[in-house]
Design an enzyme around this catalytic site. Structure first.
Site, mmCIF file in Angstrom:
data_model
loop_
_atom_site.group_PDB
_atom_site.id
_atom_site.type_symbol
_atom_site.label_atom_id
_atom_site.label_comp_id
_atom_site.label_asym_id
_atom_site.label_seq_id
_atom_site.Cartn_x
_atom_site.Cartn_y
_atom_site.Cartn_z
ATOM 1 C CG ASP A 166 -11.344 17.119 4.044
ATOM 2 O OD1 ASP A 166 -11.566 15.905 4.188
ATOM 3 O OD2 ASP A 166 -10.466 17.565 3.264
ATOM 4 C CE LYS A 223 -6.996 -0.789 8.897
ATOM 5 N NZ LYS A 223 -8.296 -1.337 8.541
ATOM 6 C CG ASN A 243 -6.283 -3.957 6.289
ATOM 7 O OD1 ASN A 243 -7.405 -4.421 6.509
ATOM 8 N ND2 ASN A 243 -6.079 -2.676 6.076
ATOM 9 C CE1 TYR A 266 -1.894 -26.599 14.057
ATOM 10 C CE2 TYR A 266 -3.994 -26.261 12.938
ATOM 11 C CZ TYR A 266 -3.061 -27.102 13.515
ATOM 12 O OH TYR A 266 -3.289 -28.445 13.552
ATOM 13 N NE ARG A 301 -3.227 -19.240 21.503
ATOM 14 C CZ ARG A 301 -4.300 -19.797 20.946
ATOM 15 N NH1 ARG A 301 -4.157 -20.582 19.893
ATOM 16 N NH2 ARG A 301 -5.499 -19.600 21.422
ATOM 17 N N GLY A 324 6.808 -28.591 12.328
ATOM 18 C CA GLY A 324 7.572 -29.760 11.879
ATOM 19 C C GLY A 324 6.651 -30.961 11.926
ATOM 20 C CB CYS A 338 1.411 -34.558 8.432
ATOM 21 S SG CYS A 338 1.090 -36.289 8.803
ATOM 22 C CE LYS A 354 0.870 -32.367 17.563
ATOM 23 N NZ LYS A 354 -0.426 -32.095 16.972
HETATM 24 N N1 LIG Z 1 -10.982 3.398 3.148
HETATM 25 C C1 LIG Z 1 -11.065 2.369 3.976
HETATM 26 O O1 LIG Z 1 -11.810 1.390 3.767
HETATM 27 C C2 LIG Z 1 -10.264 2.379 5.253
HETATM 28 C C3 LIG Z 1 -10.544 1.433 6.244
HETATM 29 C C4 LIG Z 1 -9.852 1.473 7.443
HETATM 30 C C5 LIG Z 1 -8.855 2.436 7.627
HETATM 31 N N2 LIG Z 1 -8.580 3.337 6.629
HETATM 32 C C6 LIG Z 1 -7.547 4.344 6.869
HETATM 33 O O2 LIG Z 1 -8.193 5.580 7.214
HETATM 34 C C7 LIG Z 1 -7.435 6.696 6.739
HETATM 35 C C8 LIG Z 1 -8.317 7.543 5.846
HETATM 36 O O3 LIG Z 1 -8.709 6.785 4.725
HETATM 37 P P1 LIG Z 1 -9.858 7.300 3.749
HETATM 38 O O4 LIG Z 1 -10.160 6.160 2.835
HETATM 39 O O5 LIG Z 1 -10.946 7.909 4.543
HETATM 40 O O6 LIG Z 1 -9.066 8.443 2.962
HETATM 41 P P2 LIG Z 1 -9.699 9.541 1.991
HETATM 42 O O7 LIG Z 1 -8.634 9.885 1.016
HETATM 43 O O8 LIG Z 1 -11.030 9.081 1.479
HETATM 44 O O9 LIG Z 1 -9.974 10.788 2.938
HETATM 45 C C9 LIG Z 1 -8.981 11.516 3.582
HETATM 46 C C10 LIG Z 1 -9.465 12.939 3.770
HETATM 47 O O10 LIG Z 1 -8.527 13.613 4.610
HETATM 48 C C11 LIG Z 1 -8.404 14.952 4.122
HETATM 49 N N3 LIG Z 1 -7.156 15.516 4.636
HETATM 50 C C12 LIG Z 1 -5.887 15.109 4.368
HETATM 51 N N4 LIG Z 1 -5.014 15.848 5.078
HETATM 52 C C13 LIG Z 1 -5.741 16.726 5.803
HETATM 53 C C14 LIG Z 1 -5.390 17.732 6.738
HETATM 54 N N5 LIG Z 1 -4.128 17.998 7.069
HETATM 55 N N6 LIG Z 1 -6.383 18.458 7.308
HETATM 56 C C15 LIG Z 1 -7.693 18.199 6.990
HETATM 57 N N7 LIG Z 1 -8.063 17.246 6.120
HETATM 58 C C16 LIG Z 1 -7.099 16.520 5.527
HETATM 59 C C17 LIG Z 1 -8.457 14.804 2.619
HETATM 60 O O11 LIG Z 1 -8.790 16.012 1.971
HETATM 61 C C18 LIG Z 1 -9.533 13.723 2.466
HETATM 62 O O12 LIG Z 1 -10.821 14.290 2.326
HETATM 63 C C19 LIG Z 1 -6.220 6.089 5.997
HETATM 64 O O13 LIG Z 1 -5.137 6.039 6.906
HETATM 65 C C20 LIG Z 1 -6.687 4.673 5.666
HETATM 66 O O14 LIG Z 1 -5.590 3.793 5.528
HETATM 67 C C21 LIG Z 1 -9.278 3.337 5.459
#
Ligand SMILES: NC(=O)c1ccc[n+]([C@@H]2O[C@H](COP(=O)([O-])OP(=O)(O)OC[C@H]3O[C@@H](n4cnc5c(N)ncnc54)[C@H](O)[C@@H]3O)[C@@H](O)[C@H]2O)c1
Length: 430
Positions: free
Chosen positions: A38, A211, A215, A258, A260, A266, A269, A325
């Site tokens: 990180d 993804k 969501n 439903y 797909r 239409g 109902c 349909k």
């Molecule tokens: N939080 C969720 O529930 C969830 C679920 C599914 C998908 N996601 C996706 O996963 C991804 C991460 O989400 P998160 O909640 O873990 O984010 P977060 O902010 O908790 O963590 C991201 C981490 O990445 C680090 N980081 C950023 N740029 C970096 C780099 N260049 N080099 C090294 N480290 C770097 C940051 O310091 C941070 O610690 C996002 O795209 C999010 O949309 C999140």
């Protein structure tokens, strides 16, 4: 450092946030050698000390165990981690709403760093994008950067929910891997062999959009339940009980029914009842934008279909399916009728074929069928196929009929399954 020829088996996880920490900890727990990286030194230090940098149920003992056992190493040095790895999983935060958004530059820089490590003989494996990124990010941004490098690229979006992340990772509802070749997909699929959940393999763009689709579907369900709950409350009805009963129907309601892409809805109902519920909300002074948007969403979808047929540039259009349909002779509020009328208005001649209506006409002459339909209805498939220049399917045709339609060599616009690869929105089989 290791040369490209030396095969490393570790996994580098970049980003020790909510997704990265769970991914790193759980992969270590299932026996993999994991390196966590990180850019935030405090996060690295926290994980190195065996503590996730945030609270997540069940995660702390997993991280602690993995670090103590030497299965998880938190590192500030990306190149050191890559030198030990065959797979790098990118879990950084990404807020870019589109591929062109500058917010994706962080990801681009990171991929450049990995590419440099590859050029320096440090890493020769697969880059896995686990962050949520706009559809097209891998294809348009990352793949061109990797061209000729030989590095693999896969998309592996994460579906876990905060609060139950560890359980969701270990017992996934779905695992999606997007990639272009088996060599790129297999190393990612192999990471999940112990999960007992099959891996769904798709293309890169499909993986990315799945993804978002999941969501947004969750968000849609929440808003639907909330708007219905608000309406019920205003009517002094128990909304919880209503939704409980709605959910208990797993054939039509909480089911694949439903869900797909296809032609507009239409019939007698659905339009009538959607309007009625909106009138009811209006009478109560309730603003329920999701329910209010359903009819206009359906209308816009139909308009796009009409435009797509127009853009074929043909004079005599064969419309397959005129009832609302398949399998019924009911064409009240049929969107196919709207399509036919609008094509006429735009100067096209329309000839219809609908096997159900033809059968009703032949077998039950007492059943009244509107002249506007009968005037344009072909008595059989062959007669229809010889009088038209293009085909618009509003319903799925049986396999044998479809084979004959395809054999005609006519352009076909498949409005009944509009997710077919095609120019613009609809499926054109030239
Ligand atoms: N939080 C969720 O529930 C969830 C679920 C599914 C998908 N996601 C996706 O996963 C991804 C991460 O989400 P998160 O909640 O873990 O984010 P977060 O902010 O908790 O963590 C991201 C981490 O990445 C680090 N980081 C950023 N740029 C970096 C780099 N260049 N080099 C090294 N480290 C770097 C940051 O310091 C941070 O610690 C996002 O795209 C999010 O949309 C999140």
């Amino acid at each position: 450092m290791h040369s490209n020829e030396e095969m490393q088996s570790g996994i580098t996880v970049i980003g020790l946030g909510r997704i990265g920490c769970v991914t790193a900890g759980c992969l270590a727990e299932t026996g993999h050698q994991v390196w966590g990286v990180d850019s935030n030194a405090a996060r690295v230090a926290s994980v190195a000390a065996g503590h996730p940098p945030f609270h997540e149920n069940l995660l702390q003992p997993i991280i602690e165990r993995a670090v103590k056992a030497g299965k998880l190493t938190a590192a500030g040095d990306l190149r050191l981690a890559l030198s030990q790895s065959s797979v790098v999983m990118v879990c950084i935060n990404t807020e870019a709403p589109s591929v062109n958004d500058p917010a994706l530059q962080g990801l681009v820089h990171l991929v450049n760093d990995i590419l440099q490590a590859h050029r320096d003989g440090i890493f020769n494996g697969t880059i896995v994008i686990r962050s949520t990124v706009p559809p097209g990010t891998c294809d348009q941004l990352i793949r061109p950067m990797l061209r000729s490098s030989g590095l693999g690229l896969a998309s592996n979006p994460e579906f876990l929910r905060e609060g139950s992340s560890v359980k969701d990772f270990m017992e996934p509802s779905i695992i999606v891997v997007g990639g272009e070749t088996p060599e790129h997909i297999q190393p990612v699929a192999d990471l999940y062999t112990s999960m007992g959940c099959g891996v769904t393999v798709v293309g890169l763009r499909e993986a990315e959009i799945i993804k978002y689709a999941c969501n947004v579907f969750h968000a849609l369900k929440i808003c639907f339940a909330n708007e219905l709950g608000d309406l019920c409350s205003a009517l002094q009805i128990d909304g919880q009980r209503v939704m409980e009963v709605l959910r208990s129907d797993t054939k039509l309601n909480a089911s694949a029914a439903y869900l797909r892409p296809g032609f507009a809805f239409g019939g007698y109902c659905l339009p009538k009842d959607t309007r009625a519920l909106n009138v009811c909300a209006g009478d109560l002074g309730l603003d329920l934008p999701l329910l209010a948007s359903i009819m206009s969403s359906n209308d816009r979808h139909l308009s796009r279909a009409i435009d797509a047929v127009t853009e074929l540039g043909k004079k005599r259009i064969g419309v397959y399916g005129i009832s609302f349909k398949g399998g019924t002779d009911d064409f009240r509020q049929s969107p196919a009728l709207t399509l036919v009328n609008e094509l006429n208005n735009r100067g096209m001649e329309v000839l219809l074929f609908d096997p159900t209506i033809v059968a009703v006409q032949q077998n039950s002459p007492s059943v009244a069928i509107a002249d506007s339909v009968l005037d344009r209805l072909s008595p059989n498939l062959d007669a229809w196929l010889t009088t038209i220049d293009a085909i618009a399917l509003t319903q799925a045709a049986p396999a044998e009929t479809m084979n004959r339609i395809l054999a005609s060599g006519l352009p076909i616009l498949d409005l009944a399954s509009n997710s077919v690869f095609a120019p613009k929105l609809m499926g054109v089989h030239a």
